[in-house]
Design a protein around this motif. Sequence first.
Motif, short mmCIF file in Angstrom:
data_model
loop_
_atom_site.label_atom_id
_atom_site.label_comp_id
_atom_site.label_asym_id
_atom_site.label_seq_id
_atom_site.Cartn_x
_atom_site.Cartn_y
_atom_site.Cartn_z
N GLY A 175 -40.01 -10.03 -27.68
CA GLY A 175 -40.26 -10.35 -26.28
C GLY A 175 -38.99 -10.77 -25.57
N THR A 196 -36.78 -7.73 -25.05
CA THR A 196 -37.33 -6.89 -23.99
C THR A 196 -37.08 -7.50 -22.62
OG1 THR A 196 -39.07 -6.52 -25.58
CG2 THR A 196 -39.33 -5.50 -23.47
N LYS A 197 -37.23 -8.83 -22.53
CA LYS A 197 -36.96 -9.48 -21.25
C LYS A 197 -35.51 -9.29 -20.84
CE LYS A 197 -40.43 -13.01 -21.12
NZ LYS A 197 -40.75 -14.40 -21.42
N LEU A 228 -33.66 -6.84 -21.57
CA LEU A 228 -33.52 -5.46 -21.10
C LEU A 228 -34.06 -5.31 -19.68
CD1 LEU A 228 -34.55 -3.50 -24.29
CD2 LEU A 228 -32.32 -3.52 -23.23
N CYS A 229 -35.22 -5.91 -19.42
CA CYS A 229 -35.82 -5.82 -18.09
C CYS A 229 -34.88 -6.40 -17.04
CB CYS A 229 -37.14 -6.57 -18.05
SG CYS A 229 -38.49 -5.71 -18.84
N CYS A 230 -34.29 -7.55 -17.36
CA CYS A 230 -33.37 -8.18 -16.41
C CYS A 230 -32.19 -7.27 -16.13
CB CYS A 230 -32.82 -9.46 -17.00
SG CYS A 230 -33.96 -10.78 -16.85
N SER A 251 -32.05 -4.04 -16.44
CA SER A 251 -32.43 -2.85 -15.68
C SER A 251 -32.67 -3.21 -14.22
CB SER A 251 -33.65 -2.21 -16.31
OG SER A 251 -34.80 -2.50 -15.58
N CYS A 252 -33.32 -4.36 -13.98
CA CYS A 252 -33.58 -4.76 -12.60
C CYS A 252 -32.28 -5.00 -11.85
CB CYS A 252 -34.42 -6.04 -12.57
SG CYS A 252 -36.17 -5.72 -12.65
N SER A 253 -31.37 -5.74 -12.47
CA SER A 253 -30.14 -6.07 -11.73
C SER A 253 -29.33 -4.81 -11.50
CB SER A 253 -29.33 -7.11 -12.49
OG SER A 253 -29.01 -6.64 -13.76
N ARG A 278 -30.56 -1.82 -11.13
CA ARG A 278 -31.25 -1.05 -10.11
C ARG A 278 -30.96 -1.62 -8.73
NH1 ARG A 278 -36.49 -0.31 -11.08
NH2 ARG A 278 -35.98 -0.85 -13.21
N SER A 319 -34.32 1.91 -26.20
CA SER A 319 -34.09 1.89 -24.75
C SER A 319 -32.72 1.28 -24.45
CB SER A 319 -35.20 1.15 -24.03
OG SER A 319 -35.65 0.07 -24.77
N LEU A 357 -29.82 3.07 -22.25
CA LEU A 357 -29.19 2.44 -21.10
C LEU A 357 -27.74 2.06 -21.38
CD1 LEU A 357 -32.08 0.04 -20.10
CD2 LEU A 357 -31.57 2.26 -19.14
N ALA A 378 -40.91 -10.95 -16.82
CA ALA A 378 -39.83 -10.30 -17.56
C ALA A 378 -38.47 -10.60 -16.95
CB ALA A 378 -40.07 -8.80 -17.60
N CYS A 379 -38.30 -10.32 -15.65
CA CYS A 379 -36.96 -10.43 -15.09
C CYS A 379 -36.76 -11.71 -14.30
CB CYS A 379 -36.63 -9.21 -14.24
SG CYS A 379 -37.65 -9.07 -12.78
N ARG A 411 -37.54 -12.55 -11.47
CA ARG A 411 -37.35 -12.42 -10.04
C ARG A 411 -38.60 -12.94 -9.34
NH1 ARG A 411 -33.01 -9.38 -8.69
NH2 ARG A 411 -32.61 -8.57 -10.75
N GLU A 456 -41.03 -3.11 -10.58
CA GLU A 456 -39.91 -2.47 -11.26
C GLU A 456 -40.02 -2.65 -12.77
OE1 GLU A 456 -36.40 -4.06 -9.53
OE2 GLU A 456 -36.77 -3.07 -7.63
N CYS A 457 -40.38 -3.84 -13.19
CA CYS A 457 -40.51 -4.06 -14.63
C CYS A 457 -41.70 -3.28 -15.18
CB CYS A 457 -40.68 -5.54 -14.92
SG CYS A 457 -39.16 -6.46 -14.64
N PHE A 509 -40.42 0.11 -15.72
CA PHE A 509 -39.43 0.09 -16.80
C PHE A 509 -40.11 -0.07 -18.17
CE2 PHE A 509 -36.29 -2.31 -19.37
CZ PHE A 509 -35.29 -1.36 -19.40
N VAL A 526 -39.66 3.31 -20.16
CA VAL A 526 -38.46 3.25 -20.98
C VAL A 526 -38.66 2.43 -22.25
CG1 VAL A 526 -36.02 2.68 -21.01
CG2 VAL A 526 -37.05 3.49 -18.91
N PRO A 569 -43.05 -7.15 -22.66
CA PRO A 569 -42.25 -8.35 -22.92
C PRO A 569 -43.11 -9.57 -23.18
CG PRO A 569 -41.61 -7.31 -20.86
CD PRO A 569 -42.89 -6.67 -21.28
N GLY A 622 -44.99 -8.61 -26.77
CA GLY A 622 -44.05 -8.17 -27.79
C GLY A 622 -44.58 -7.06 -28.67
#
Lengths: 331, 443
Positions: free
Chosen positions: A119, A122-123, A125-127, A129-131, A133, A182, A186, B392-393, B395, B426-427, B430, B434, B439, B442
């Motif tokens: 987890g 993955t988080k 990775l998400c961060c 990808s978001c930043s 993007r 992934s 990336l 996840a991100c 935001r 977006e997440c 993703f 991808v 997240p 898991g």
Amino acid sequence: MDNHFGSHLSVVVDLSPAQWHRAAADRDSPLAVDAFVSQLLAFLNAHIALKHENSLAVFAAFPGKSVMLYASTDPPDRPTPIDPNSYPPFKRLDSTVTARITAQLAADIHPEEPSALVGAITKALCCLSCSSRHCESNLLFLPDINRLSLGHDEASDPRILVLSVSPDLATSYIPIMNSIFSAQKLKITIDACQIFGPDTVFLQQAAHLTGGSYLYLDRRDALLQYLIMSFLPPPPIRKVLAVPTQDRIDFRAACFCHKNIVDIGSCAQSAYPSSASPCPSVPPVEQSSPSKHYSVSMLPVRRPAPQHQTVAGEYTPVSSSSEWDPGHQRI
Amino acid sequence: MPPKHIDDMDIDSDYSDISIELGNISKGRNRKGKATDKRKQDKGKAKAKEQAYTWEASFTRSWDTVQEDEAGSLQTSVEDLMARGRRRRLLAPASAIRRTIIRHLILILDLSSAMMDRDMRPTRFDLMLQYAREFITEWFDQNPLGQIGVVGMRAGLGERIGEMSGNPQEVLKSISDRIKLEPTGEPSLQNAIEIACGTMSHLPTHSSREILIIFGSLTTCDPGNIHDTLESCFKSKVRISVVALAAEMKICRDLCDKTGGQFGVAMNEGHFKDLLFELVPPPAQRAITRTAGTGTTNPAADLMMMGFPTRLPDASPRSLCVCHSEMKSQGFLCPRCLSKVCDVPTDCDICGLMIVSSPHLARSYHHLFPVKPYDAVQNESDILEGSTACHACARPFPTKAAPAKEGLSPVGRYRCPDCHNDFCSECDVFVHDVVHCCPGCGK
Ligand SMILES: [Zn+2]
Ligand SMILES: [Zn+2]
Ligand SMILES: [Zn+2]
Ligand SMILES: [Zn+2]
Ligand SMILES: [Zn+2]
């Protein structure tokens, strides 16, 4: 190498209380969690001190949950107290990270659960990808959202450093491989450092597949030195340094049901997706004809083991043909 | 159905005093009108609303189709694209489908003079090559154990352009030379399909064999009866899919329908790409394959021998590899005959064993454990206490609700049905496109 972009570092810290308790009680080279955190903070400070543009994100994997501890893009929660003896960004980082770790450990956690390392990765990775993007959409508009290529962003060399203390978890193999793939796609480098416990094959493969380095810590008291010497320099600079490399990665597999090492196995050409483990039933293994043995799930093998020739698990698809629905031919 | 009935009745009663003949005519005309109506509807269903065929539209560029909203931002357009992706994912069946892991695909490219048409920019031919490259890259990414061969249709002949190979670089190299592939003459579907089937004939019958045809022409010049070829394809369980660039042809539709493939006519550049990329994930396996056996579950027929190699350290003594006969220190050892190969996955050149590494195998399995689609949170009242930012991100979510749109959450939150965490759009994209791993849970 000499660009005006900073380098981005995401650090994933495994904070499993049970494992850290064992690490502190280790006879040869003990390392307590508070000593670890203070060395980690010194390393993180070193990263943001290297270059003004450097960015940082810190994630922690607790038993059963993962949280973000710090992100340099985050606005500060509350105004940090001015301390004349410390540099404000360091102070902000240190206080945020320690406060959030304390808050998480104070909340009810179930120490027997395994760390949510997947987890946390993955988080991270998400961060990333978001930043990426977000800066991408400012630069140019790419209508195809499926192409999340960080290609233009290579200058920032995003990388993830995993500091793990837990052993591999068989059930997380597929998810962890998915996140590794992934990251590979990336162009994110994954570095791994196993601080305590047995070598982890998953992280070895992660580092190998993404071009990072994997380090097993023999002398835990020298953690900070290891971190600064091998993980502080960003990947382009590492090319000119002698960073530790992996000699041998075992790509052999074992089946989920017996954990037997398989040199040669047969693999189902197709399989059903199922939420359950892919090895639901284990019919008797026939040793006589190798062609009948097969393994559908492949757990990487820890160490080269004595010759195993025909041992493999049996896998029978859960669903019989009756479950097959011809109406679903099209996807 | 009922309204139609009433319509007819009305007309009948209106014209009942006029001669029957006239009534018939009016009925006939009426029916005709309805038919065109229906066709229009179908057309409208098949494509997005005011979107025209490429040749109907004036010259457009992809950036022209992106519209700014009132605030001058592109955000809404991006959201529409995301919503489209979400809906497509929701359409995918959630139930268990058997999917093939080891795929063999022959890509048939139309190299006839019809490909020089400029209805797709810059030309159909250039666009096809560009998309074919992207397709091959993506295909190998998702099917690392698969193999692709390339066949061209040119001057009434089928010609082998690239041998069946599991190495994406080799396949890409075979179609890299634009000059060598210059389109001329007529295409021949039959010849090309025969060559493709011939290339795949040595494969065991239970392995997946697919043909993907990119067809820009409206004719085919065949030496024999193409229906015989179709019949033999059906018998040998080759799945044929066609992406047509011009219009629907009966024979193409038949090829796909009979063999269980997909057929599509590309309306414009973007749709062409969508159609191609729909074929990237492994197809659900046909029932025939399953029941072809003796009826009893015979998993052995479905199996493939695989060897897991040992990677030699970079510092090991140099030796010759069996694939290129080069002196190298790194390499992989075949577990059966202990010969050294340069790269995996591959077939051992000495003993023929398929050599894969466990990550490759794992990569092929990610289709089998898809992340459940997230539910769009529809009401502000559904927002859970204390969730202010994407799980996840991190935001923050928008504080005020946006106007509701189909498939989109007005509050910008998408919830995992398993771990009940909220994610931003977006997440969501993703994670599903991808990472293939939630997240929150898991897995
Ligand atoms: Zn087993
Ligand atoms: Zn070689
Ligand atoms: Zn061999
Ligand atoms: Zn998010
Ligand atoms: Zn979840």
